[in-house]
Design an enzyme around this catalytic site. Sequence first.
Site, short mmCIF file in Angstrom:
data_model
loop_
_atom_site.label_atom_id
_atom_site.label_comp_id
_atom_site.label_asym_id
_atom_site.label_seq_id
_atom_site.Cartn_x
_atom_site.Cartn_y
_atom_site.Cartn_z
NE ARG A 58 -1.67 10.67 6.34
CZ ARG A 58 -1.18 9.38 6.83
NH1 ARG A 58 -1.88 8.74 7.57
NH2 ARG A 58 -0.13 8.93 6.76
CG ASP A 72 -3.75 10.30 10.02
OD1 ASP A 72 -4.66 9.79 9.37
OD2 ASP A 72 -2.75 9.63 10.68
CG MET A 101 9.23 6.40 14.99
SD MET A 101 9.60 5.38 13.47
CE MET A 101 9.19 6.48 12.16
CE LYS A 137 -2.81 2.76 3.19
NZ LYS A 137 -1.95 3.36 4.23
CG ASN A 138 2.61 2.51 3.70
OD1 ASN A 138 1.45 2.88 3.63
ND2 ASN A 138 3.30 2.28 4.69
CG ASP A 155 2.78 0.98 9.62
OD1 ASP A 155 2.22 1.89 10.24
OD2 ASP A 155 2.93 1.12 8.08
#
Length: 435
Positions: free
Chosen positions: A98, A122, A342, A23-24, A320
């Site tokens: 986003r 966000d 983070m 996805k990223n 993640d």
Amino acid sequence: MVNAFEIQGGKPLKGEITPQGAKNEALQILSAVLLTEEKVTVSNIPDIKDVNKLIELLGDMGVIVNRINDDTYTFEAKNINQDFFQSEGFKAKGGGLRGSIMIVGPLLARFGKASIPKPGGDKIGRRRLDTHFLGFEKLGAQFNYNPADGFFNVDASNLHGTYILLDEASVTGTANIVMAAVLAKGTTTVYNAACEPYLQQLCKMLNRMGAKISGIGSNLLTIEGVERLGGTEHRMLPDMIEIGSFIGLAAMTGSEITIKNVMYKELGMIPDVFKRLGIKLELRGDDIFIPAQDHYEIETFIDGSIMTIADAPWPGFTPDLLSIVLVVAIQAKGSVLIHQKMFESRLFFVDKLLDMGAQIILCDPHRATVIGLDKQVQLRGISMTSPDIRAGVSLLIAALSAQGKSTIYNIEQIERGYQHIDKRLLALGADIKRI
């Protein structure tokens, strides 16, 4: 209409599962098609909401989009409609996604101007876009905010190479700046650049299109501006977050699972972190095989102190996957401290795990200690709501391992990042249905 998953947990799963495209990576690669008027073919695109919205947005701008099969598209950005960027339609779509910030770099590079609606905030924290804007300004772009229509208008008719030291190693910030710099005059050096595999993929793709980027894979990128870029073909990496999620799922449910085509050498330290939790995994060709395990024991540090797992920019452990590691540790033997450095508020889903019977001490918004149950006690199924993509999948894993019925609401959050997750789990033998 309420969308939810209903799960009857406590059953071991078995079989093979193939991770979706990353996805990223997709959000960067799809934005890069705007840098050329020639055809770009992209394969292994994940079929998920955030990515489909961006593809739709490219079509609205005038990109000719053709879907060749389930995961492959061609893009031709010959005629981009500049007026669209001042429209209400763009404001609605661009503001709600986003990833739409990623189109700014390519638009500045190719057309010398761009407009963007003031981006929506966000939940993870608001500092995220400053890196992008500061980078564009260093390259010579000028920003004008128009409070009347809520748009930033950016003039970049004279982009020139420069030295940029990023205030944080932002992946999207680095990608955006690189895409703006490839067509700028002169040489740009970006220090403290992010170096995630996704970003390496983007830089390699741009080089195939004719860009001159060196230092790929390090935190110092050198970009020599070129006149124009051409078309190319690109295949996305498999999603490393999905791969990590499936490793965790196998351990937690005591299942024998094979994860296919994982591009192992791009996974960095992810397999090692799961091994520290005591999870056995074998590399077979480019597949990861996880045997069914009744027990897995968390290692301690050499001096016997409690293991700490923390996130860090690449090549450190990706933030993640921290929520997945936290959930998997619930049924391990031993204790572990999870330190989310983070982002804030990503550990707040712990209260739902406590309701299921987990032994977790939430020390503060960044740290949680998990005291493993060693599968002596099964979690119990409950009703819960998914707060964000990663926590959603962590709760899904917990539910699949729990005794009895769980219901997870707000699954739109999960589906922003994981394609057809219910169908893929059904194929492994999970008892999951959409209600």
